[in-house]
Design an enzyme around this catalytic site. Structure first.
Site, short mmCIF file in Angstrom:
data_model
loop_
_atom_site.label_atom_id
_atom_site.label_comp_id
_atom_site.label_asym_id
_atom_site.label_seq_id
_atom_site.Cartn_x
_atom_site.Cartn_y
_atom_site.Cartn_z
N ASP A 1 6.78 0.64 -11.64
CA ASP A 1 6.17 -0.37 -10.76
C ASP A 1 5.09 -1.06 -11.61
OD1 ASP A 1 4.43 -1.72 -9.07
OD2 ASP A 1 4.65 -0.30 -7.44
N PHE B 1 0.46 3.81 -5.30
CA PHE B 1 0.18 2.91 -4.18
C PHE B 1 0.98 3.44 -2.98
CE2 PHE B 1 0.54 -0.91 -1.62
CZ PHE B 1 -0.75 -1.38 -1.67
N TYR C 1 1.93 -11.85 -7.20
CA TYR C 1 0.72 -12.48 -6.63
C TYR C 1 -0.58 -11.95 -7.23
CZ TYR C 1 1.49 -8.49 -3.42
OH TYR C 1 1.74 -7.25 -2.88
N LYS C 2 -0.51 -10.98 -8.15
CA LYS C 2 -1.74 -10.47 -8.74
C LYS C 2 -1.98 -11.17 -10.08
CE LYS C 2 -0.85 -5.89 -6.73
NZ LYS C 2 -1.74 -5.75 -5.60
N ARG D 1 -13.69 -2.19 -7.02
CA ARG D 1 -12.75 -2.57 -8.09
C ARG D 1 -13.10 -3.96 -8.63
NH1 ARG D 1 -6.58 -2.25 -6.36
NH2 ARG D 1 -7.27 -3.96 -5.02
C1 LIG Z 1 1.30 -0.75 -7.22
C2 LIG Z 1 1.80 -1.44 -5.99
N1 LIG Z 1 3.05 -1.18 -5.55
C3 LIG Z 1 3.54 -1.76 -4.45
C4 LIG Z 1 2.79 -2.66 -3.72
C5 LIG Z 1 3.37 -3.26 -2.48
O1 LIG Z 1 3.77 -4.58 -2.70
P1 LIG Z 1 4.45 -5.44 -1.54
O2 LIG Z 1 3.43 -5.61 -0.47
O3 LIG Z 1 4.81 -6.73 -2.21
O4 LIG Z 1 5.64 -4.72 -1.06
C6 LIG Z 1 1.50 -2.99 -4.16
C7 LIG Z 1 0.69 -3.96 -3.41
O5 LIG Z 1 -0.43 -4.26 -3.70
C8 LIG Z 1 1.00 -2.35 -5.31
O6 LIG Z 1 -0.24 -2.59 -5.75
#
Ligand SMILES: Cc1ncc(COP(=O)(O)O)c(C=O)c1O
Length: 427
Positions: free
Chosen positions: A212, A137, A237-238, A386
């Site tokens: 992560d 990400f 939140y997911k 997705r």
């Molecule tokens: C795999 C992954 N890492 C990091 C993040 C970033 O999260 P945040 O916006 O809470 O910092 C996301 C957001 O969707 C994500 O999917």
């Protein structure tokens, strides 16, 4: 629940029977979804928990309205990060008293990566390379690059392909590598990486690992303690249904907290924050992963989603998730074969998270048409549609209806209209 081996042979009646036999089906009543909606975007934002509005009202009216500042003590506000952390810990196999809920995943990654590099600087100062997935990400890559730049002095980020990770790092783990940061399930393709063997390979190479868990916490069984991971971060939140922008979590192995040097050393990580001392001394336990004052409204609502996940049997969740994604893949292959669709999510269960991603050159417009039909997934560049398959509120019939709706949209080119080509700020 008996799932026939070749789910491509299913019809809608079979899917209805599977839903009726589903041992997790009562969880669906704990969420409020709009009528006539199939929600397949819980891998991006989980749906509203039923008690969320009432809980928010209670916090606003009673705890804030009447309790005022006293509520930091009387309503347990001060303890919420650790209390919520314990619920998350049950879902990620973290052990008691090892997890706090706070800040965002990006910020928590900065904190953990900085602390890990400091530990390595003490033990193996020649190690200055941070490795992460090229397909990670983007925020993770940005945060690590920002950290390396700030540290200067030879620190750098190296990107590796997913195949290198899956193969156990045959070429990456040189004596320069200090830290490997890996997202457990790829946000775009849904590829899952094996935590136990990957962690072992990283440790054998002398590096530390941060996982992560944004796309795996609440979606599948995780055993952070058992696999010997060093640290982990993730969002709520997911798959944990905490609400839009709900705070993230941070987990640190029980072997490391005393060595965790908090780079964002705000007062909430101080051992005695209300002594208001001008000198910083970190708290002994997990409070040292905090930074400043927490968003209590958001935390209070998030607790409802975390509680649901902590009650769910993750083995049953995983079993149903795989059955749903098998069905989705089989039906796409059997019923949409005349269209230029590619399934980018791995077929092997051991390499699959809880989503199915497919590509089509007109992916954005197709997703727009699908959402107009009441089926909500999402779109990611390039050309990826997705579909989050979240066992607590998605059923087999939902999967059947989604593939049928896709067939209608593709066969009849329903996507080919100007309104389906207009992009908002968030896709
Ligand atoms: C795999 C992954 N890492 C990091 C993040 C970033 O999260 P945040 O916006 O809470 O910092 C996301 C957001 O969707 C994500 O999917």
């Amino acid at each position: 629940m008996t799932i026939p081996e070749h789910s491509a042979a299913h019809d809608r009646a079979t899917c209805e029977r599977l839903d009726a036999e589903d041992p997790l089906r009562h969880f669906r009543d704990e969420f409020l979804l709009p009528p006539d909606t199939i929600y397949l975007d819980g891998n991006s934002l989980g749906p509203r928990t039923k008690g969320a509005a009432e809980r928010a009202q209670e916090v606003i009216e009673d705890e804030w309205g009447t309790g005022l500042i006293r509520s930091w003590n009387t309503a347990g506000w001060f303890d919420l990060p650790a209390k919520l952390g314990d619920a998350v810990s049950k879902v990620i196999g973290g052990g008691a008293g090892s997890t706090v809920v706070t800040d965002t995943t990006s910020i928590n990654l900065f904190k953990t990566a900085s602390a890990a590099l400091k530990m390595q600087a003490a033990d193996a100062p020649e190690r200055r390379v941070i490795v992460t997935q090229r397909e990670n990400f983007p925020s993770d890559i940005y945060m690590l690059e920002g950290l390396a730049e700030q540290l200067g002095d030879g620190y750098e980020v190296r990107l590796v392909d997913d195949e290198e990770v899956t193969a156990g790092f045959p070429t990456t783990m040189t004596a320069e590598v200090a830290l490997v940061v890996l997202t457990h399930v790829n946000y775009r393709t849904g590829r899952l990486f094996d935590m136990a063997s990957t962690t072992s390979a990283i440790h054998a190479g002398g590096a530390m690992v941060i996982w992560d868990l944004c796309h795996s916490a609440g979606a599948l069984e995780i055993d952070l303690e058992g696999t010997g991971a060093d640290m982990a971060v993730g969002c709520t939140y997911k798959f944990l249904n905490g609400g839009p922008g709900s705070p993230a979590f941070i987990w640190v192995s029980a072997t490391l907290p005393d060595r965790f040097a908090q780079p964002l050393s705000g007062w909430w990580s101080h051992e005695k924050p209300f002594e208001m001392s001008p000198s910083y001394a970190p708290a002994a336990g997990i409070r040292r992963y905090l930074t400043g004052t927490q968003g209590i409204l958001s935390m209070s609502v998030a607790e409802l989603g975390l509680d649901i996940a902590a009650r769910a049997d993750m083995t049953a969740v995983r079993e149903k998730s795989l059955a749903l994604s098998d069905l989705f893949i089989d039906l796409v292959e059997a019923r949409l074969s005349e269209h230029p669709i590619e399934i980018v999510t791995p077929r092997e269960h051991t390499h699959r998270g809880s989503q199915v991603s497919i590509t089509h050159p007109e992916g954005f417009a197709i997703m727009s048409a699908l959402i107009e039909a009441g089926i909500i997934g999402d779109y990611r560049e390039p050309a990826v549609l997705r579909f989050g398959l979240t066992p607590l509120y998605v059923g087999f019939t939902d999967v059947w209806d989604t593939v049928e709706a896709l067939r209608d949209i593709l066969d009849n080119r329903l996507w080919d209209a100007p309104r389906h080509k207009v992009r908002g700020a968030v896709t």
